[in-house]
Design a protein around this motif. Structure first.
Motif, PDB file in Angstrom:
ATOM      1  N   PRO A 139       1.867  14.039   8.185  1.00  0.00           N
ATOM      2  CA  PRO A 139       2.063  15.442   7.783  1.00  0.00           C
ATOM      3  C   PRO A 139       3.518  15.811   7.512  1.00  0.00           C
ATOM      4  O   PRO A 139       3.782  16.697   6.691  1.00  0.00           O
ATOM      5  CB  PRO A 139       1.522  16.227   8.977  1.00  0.00           C
ATOM      6  CG  PRO A 139       0.597  15.299   9.662  1.00  0.00           C
ATOM      7  CD  PRO A 139       1.154  13.924   9.467  1.00  0.00           C
ATOM      8  N   THR A 140       4.472  15.128   8.147  1.00  0.00           N
ATOM      9  CA  THR A 140       5.878  15.474   7.888  1.00  0.00           C
ATOM     10  C   THR A 140       6.244  15.115   6.450  1.00  0.00           C
ATOM     11  O   THR A 140       7.031  15.812   5.819  1.00  0.00           O
ATOM     12  CB  THR A 140       6.831  14.752   8.858  1.00  0.00           C
ATOM     13  OG1 THR A 140       6.636  13.352   8.719  1.00  0.00           O
ATOM     14  CG2 THR A 140       6.582  15.166  10.291  1.00  0.00           C
ATOM     15  N   VAL A 141       5.608  14.084   5.928  1.00  0.00           N
ATOM     16  CA  VAL A 141       5.831  13.727   4.518  1.00  0.00           C
ATOM     17  C   VAL A 141       5.265  14.830   3.623  1.00  0.00           C
ATOM     18  O   VAL A 141       5.891  15.266   2.661  1.00  0.00           O
ATOM     19  CB  VAL A 141       5.182  12.367   4.195  1.00  0.00           C
ATOM     20  CG1 VAL A 141       5.200  12.087   2.701  1.00  0.00           C
ATOM     21  CG2 VAL A 141       5.857  11.258   4.987  1.00  0.00           C
ATOM     22  N   ALA A 142       4.093  15.333   3.979  1.00  0.00           N
ATOM     23  CA  ALA A 142       3.471  16.420   3.206  1.00  0.00           C
ATOM     24  C   ALA A 142       4.348  17.670   3.234  1.00  0.00           C
ATOM     25  O   ALA A 142       4.528  18.340   2.209  1.00  0.00           O
ATOM     26  CB  ALA A 142       2.093  16.735   3.773  1.00  0.00           C
ATOM     27  N   ALA A 143       4.926  17.967   4.388  1.00  0.00           N
ATOM     28  CA  ALA A 143       5.815  19.135   4.503  1.00  0.00           C
ATOM     29  C   ALA A 143       7.045  18.943   3.619  1.00  0.00           C
ATOM     30  O   ALA A 143       7.444  19.847   2.875  1.00  0.00           O
ATOM     31  CB  ALA A 143       6.216  19.343   5.958  1.00  0.00           C
ATOM     32  N   ASP A 144       7.623  17.754   3.660  1.00  0.00           N
ATOM     33  CA  ASP A 144       8.799  17.466   2.817  1.00  0.00           C
ATOM     34  C   ASP A 144       8.446  17.596   1.339  1.00  0.00           C
ATOM     35  O   ASP A 144       9.209  18.174   0.554  1.00  0.00           O
ATOM     36  CB  ASP A 144       9.312  16.045   3.092  1.00  0.00           C
ATOM     37  CG  ASP A 144       9.903  15.890   4.489  1.00  0.00           C
ATOM     38  OD1 ASP A 144      10.114  14.736   4.930  1.00  0.00           O
ATOM     39  OD2 ASP A 144      10.118  16.936   5.145  1.00  0.00           O
ATOM     40  N   LEU A 145       7.286  17.087   0.959  1.00  0.00           N
ATOM     41  CA  LEU A 145       6.884  17.132  -0.455  1.00  0.00           C
ATOM     42  C   LEU A 145       6.706  18.567  -0.933  1.00  0.00           C
ATOM     43  O   LEU A 145       7.135  18.926  -2.038  1.00  0.00           O
ATOM     44  CB  LEU A 145       5.594  16.344  -0.654  1.00  0.00           C
ATOM     45  CG  LEU A 145       5.688  14.823  -0.566  1.00  0.00           C
ATOM     46  CD1 LEU A 145       4.292  14.205  -0.604  1.00  0.00           C
ATOM     47  CD2 LEU A 145       6.560  14.286  -1.706  1.00  0.00           C
TER      48      LEU A 145
END
Ligand code: 6PG
Length: 239
Positions: free
Chosen positions: A110-116
């Motif tokens: 999810p941290t990747v999704a937030a960054d994206l």
């Protein structure tokens, strides 16, 4: 910040009032900036509002739709905020696909999704690093526990001050959410609150003194307008 609290008879009253506020601000934003940006909330309360917006003859090519938070499920999952808004509104109007900005929940982390999603907002609003966009309208609800968007009590997401998007945590379940600073940069924030079960949290949220770590909706103090639209059953004496 100008806080306005209005008590409407019922959910239909909230929907009509919110619709009027949104249409006024859409017209003004498009007249001034050529575009209107709105961030959607999830949960059950806003669904009839989305159905009402779908009936409006709006210039859909000038409307940009974002989400203030998302459950970490695919869009076709019954809990998806994106899915709900598409079924209630977006699937029924000729809005360009490029104007719809869902939170992508496919990354395993999810941290990747937030960054994206943060990078996507920076690109859409052509932001310099560290800058915050001012969306025209951000729609919010509150939970019985005083959470808003996916900013839950006693979670790390509440402490994030230098990001646009972060990971929320609902009982161990990840969420993607606008941070409080991003919400507070909005030109207009509208809370839609219905049901007597919301009264205890509202009492704590409106109290002159209180703990935002326990009642995160207290963090929402936007630079612009702040509207609280309550139905009669949720209403409390406002201090
Ligand atoms: C979500 C929401 C959340 C919601 C409240 C109120 O994804 O769940 O964004 O913050 O607004 O939980 O939900 P109800 O409208 O269903 O009471």
């Amino acid at each position: 910040m100008t806080r306005q609290v209005e008590v409407l008879p019922d959910v239909a009253g909230i929907v009509n009032r919110a619709l009027a506020l949104i249409l006024e601000r859409a017209e003004a934003a498009i007249a001034h900036r050529g575009t209107f940006s709105i961030a959607l909330s999830g949960g059950s309360t806003p669904k009839p509002l989305y159905e009402a917006i779908a009936q409006q003859p709006l210039p859909w090519d000038k409307i940009q739709v974002f989400w203030g938070d998302e459950r970490y499920v695919p869009p076709d999952h019954p809990d998806s905020n994106e899915g709900m808004a598409r079924r209630a509104w977006l699937d029924h109007v000729p809005i360009p696909a490029a104007n719809i900005h869902p939170m992508d929940t496919t990354p395993a982390d999810p941290t990747v999704a937030a960054d994206l999603y943060e990078q996507h907002l920076q690109q859409v609003f052509q932001l310099a690093p560290g800058d915050f966009p001012s969306l025209d309208v951000v729609l919010l609800g509150i939970g019985d526990d005083g959470h808003t968007a996916s900013l839950f009590p006693h979670t790390k997401a509440l402490t994030v001050g230098d990001r646009l998007i972060t990971v929320g945590n609902k009982d161990g379940q990840p969420r993607i959410t606008f941070t409080a600073p991003l919400i507070n940069h909005a030109r207009c924030v509208i809370f839609l609150v219905a049901g007597a079960n919301k009264r205890p949290a509202l009492t704590q949220i409106f109290a002159p003194e209180g703990d935002a770590d326990t009642y995160p909706a207290r963090l929402i103090q936007p630079a612009g307008e702040l509207w609280w639209l309550l139905d009669q059953s949720a209403s409390i004496p406002v201090p």
